[in-house]
Write an enzyme that holds these catalytic residues in place. Structure first.
Site, PDB file in Angstrom:
ATOM      1  N   SER A  65     -14.392 -80.410   2.403  1.00 15.17           N
ATOM      2  CA  SER A  65     -14.220 -81.715   3.056  1.00 15.17           C
ATOM      3  C   SER A  65     -15.492 -82.274   3.676  1.00 15.17           C
ATOM      4  O   SER A  65     -15.522 -83.462   4.008  1.00 15.17           O
ATOM      5  CB  SER A  65     -13.130 -81.647   4.123  1.00 15.17           C
ATOM      6  OG  SER A  65     -11.875 -81.573   3.510  1.00 15.17           O
ATOM      7  N   LYS A  68     -16.693 -85.334   2.111  1.00 12.25           N
ATOM      8  CA  LYS A  68     -16.028 -86.628   2.292  1.00 12.25           C
ATOM      9  C   LYS A  68     -16.912 -87.649   3.011  1.00 12.25           C
ATOM     10  O   LYS A  68     -16.791 -88.847   2.777  1.00 12.25           O
ATOM     11  CB  LYS A  68     -14.710 -86.441   3.055  1.00 12.25           C
ATOM     12  CG  LYS A  68     -13.662 -85.641   2.258  1.00 12.25           C
ATOM     13  CD  LYS A  68     -12.474 -85.289   3.134  1.00 12.25           C
ATOM     14  CE  LYS A  68     -11.434 -84.477   2.369  1.00 12.25           C
ATOM     15  NZ  LYS A  68     -10.341 -84.024   3.265  1.00 12.25           N
ATOM     16  N   TYR A 193     -13.214 -85.078  -8.048  1.00 11.87           N
ATOM     17  CA  TYR A 193     -13.009 -84.702  -6.639  1.00 11.87           C
ATOM     18  C   TYR A 193     -13.214 -83.199  -6.439  1.00 11.87           C
ATOM     19  O   TYR A 193     -13.846 -82.770  -5.467  1.00 11.87           O
ATOM     20  CB  TYR A 193     -11.602 -85.125  -6.202  1.00 11.87           C
ATOM     21  CG  TYR A 193     -11.226 -84.666  -4.811  1.00 11.87           C
ATOM     22  CD1 TYR A 193     -11.670 -85.351  -3.681  1.00 11.87           C
ATOM     23  CD2 TYR A 193     -10.408 -83.543  -4.614  1.00 11.87           C
ATOM     24  CE1 TYR A 193     -11.312 -84.927  -2.393  1.00 11.87           C
ATOM     25  CE2 TYR A 193     -10.047 -83.123  -3.340  1.00 11.87           C
ATOM     26  CZ  TYR A 193     -10.505 -83.814  -2.236  1.00 11.87           C
ATOM     27  OH  TYR A 193     -10.162 -83.391  -0.970  1.00 11.87           O
ATOM     28  N   TYR A 245     -10.148 -83.339  11.828  1.00  7.03           N
ATOM     29  CA  TYR A 245      -8.706 -83.568  11.603  1.00  7.03           C
ATOM     30  C   TYR A 245      -7.944 -83.624  12.915  1.00  7.03           C
ATOM     31  O   TYR A 245      -8.413 -84.214  13.874  1.00  7.03           O
ATOM     32  CB  TYR A 245      -8.131 -82.499  10.652  1.00  7.03           C
ATOM     33  CG  TYR A 245      -8.879 -82.496   9.366  1.00  7.03           C
ATOM     34  CD1 TYR A 245      -8.770 -83.573   8.497  1.00  7.03           C
ATOM     35  CD2 TYR A 245      -9.754 -81.468   9.045  1.00  7.03           C
ATOM     36  CE1 TYR A 245      -9.489 -83.603   7.325  1.00  7.03           C
ATOM     37  CE2 TYR A 245     -10.476 -81.491   7.880  1.00  7.03           C
ATOM     38  CZ  TYR A 245     -10.333 -82.562   7.026  1.00  7.03           C
ATOM     39  OH  TYR A 245     -11.046 -82.594   5.881  1.00  7.03           O
ATOM     40  N   VAL A 263     -12.890 -76.629   4.434  1.00  7.37           N
ATOM     41  CA  VAL A 263     -12.107 -75.388   4.415  1.00  7.37           C
ATOM     42  C   VAL A 263     -12.866 -74.165   3.904  1.00  7.37           C
ATOM     43  O   VAL A 263     -12.378 -73.047   4.034  1.00  7.37           O
ATOM     44  CB  VAL A 263     -10.788 -75.468   3.595  1.00  7.37           C
ATOM     45  CG1 VAL A 263      -9.674 -76.090   4.375  1.00  7.37           C
ATOM     46  CG2 VAL A 263     -10.986 -76.082   2.250  1.00  7.37           C
TER      47      VAL A 263
END
Ligand code: DON
Length: 309
Positions: A65, A68, A193, A245, A263
């Site tokens: 992530s 991102k 992705y 998050y 992660v």
């Protein structure tokens, strides 16, 4: 550029390392399950060639992530704010990173922000390029410019492992396609992705990218402006509100640095007008963030007075 080992940082890493036993390595992407949960490393880049590190600094890991924020920056550069935020929102969510719940209840049905998986998938669909290969190449070129490391590429085993098991992300994509948030072939999007998430770095790379984001997009290694001030501001704002998050609020209070986790155990931190920090610790807490990494950042932020608040 090599980072110099720093004794007092080593001591902090060794004090915190035993806590990693309380965390768990991610296994929902099977290839991530091979990581050693005891691993912990940090690099701090302060500009002008000053880089300090401690712990298992030579370990490589995949961005997951953390990617991102990089795909978001490139999509913003390509399409501008109005287009990007017509497809994905700007609001934090208290839900886990892979939740589908809000997609159904939000009107219009667009992902709440670009840090949760749904929003990140919508952003990946906006990467510039005519096909997956070209889009991935453009993203890698951008990461090379941000990090000053042109060797960075993706880990095929991790990408394949996620592609084969990404059924939750597939369902997010099909849902968004049926609501007109994304177009095109979903398997192609997942291919891109999962390769994006499998881009492999070390702490040093994260620290350098963090410095560029924190210092208005200027890369001191290449002496080039890689990002506009505005894009680095938008990206850092998302890092504060959504980067960790549903732990973003507590992290803002206890650490107070714009940060993005993944992660695989990486955390990229960008202190505005200050250092970039790269963390690796694959044992995760129950929100999917590096457990040892957060503890390490709490210590470093307090000792160096790095909270932006
Ligand atoms: O899409 C996924 O589930 C992963 N490739 C990335 C998720 C992730 O890193 C969440 N971070 N803590």
């Amino acid at each position: 550029m090599e980072c110099q080992k720093l004794a007092y940082l080593e001591q902090i890493v060794e004090e915190i390392r035993p806590l990693t036993k309380q965390g768990k390595v991610a296994t929902y992407i099977p290839a991530l399950g091979h990581a050693n949960p005891n691993t912990l490393a940090i690099a701090i880049y302060e500009g002008e060639g000053n880089c300090f590190s401690a712990g298992n600094i030579s370990e490589k890991f995949t961005l997951q992530s953390v990617s991102k924020i990089l795909s978001l920056a490139l999509a913003l550069q390509e399409h501008g704010e109005d287009y990007v935020f017509s497809k994905v929102g700007m609001e934090p969510t208290g839900d886990p990173f892979n939740s589908i719940a809000k997609l159904e209840t939000s009107v219009p049905s667009k992902p709440l922000n670009p840090m949760i998986n749904a929003g990140a998938l919508a952003v990946t669909a906006m990467l510039p390029g005519k096909d997956t290969d070209e889009k991935l190449k453009n993203l890698l070129d951008f990461i090379h410019q941000l990090s000053g490391n042109s060797k960075i590429t993706y880990n095929e085993e991790v990408a394949q492992s996620e592609f084969e098991t990404a059924n939750l992300n597939r369902s997010l994509c099909y849902f968004m396609k049926s609501h007109g948030v994304i177009e095109g072939d979903i398997e192609d999007l997942l291919d891109l992705y999962t390769k994006q998430c499998a881009i492999e770095v070390d702490c040093n790379d994260l620290a350098h990218m963090g410095w560029v984001l924190g210092n208005k997009g200027f890369n001191p290694i290449t002496q080039k402006k890689v990002l506009s001030h505005d894009i680095s501001r938008i990206v850092k704002t998302f890092m504060v509100t959504c980067g960790m998050y549903n732990d973003s609020g507590e992290f803002a209070i206890k650490v107070g640095i714009p940060a993005k986790s993944g992660v695989a155990g990486g955390i990229l931190c960008a202190v505005p007008n200050g250092p970039g920090i790269g963390i690796y610790g694959p044992a995760l807490d129950n929100k999917g963030n590096s457990l040892g990494g957060i503890k390490l950042l709490e210590r470093i932020s307090a000792e160096r007075n790095l909270s932006i608040f």
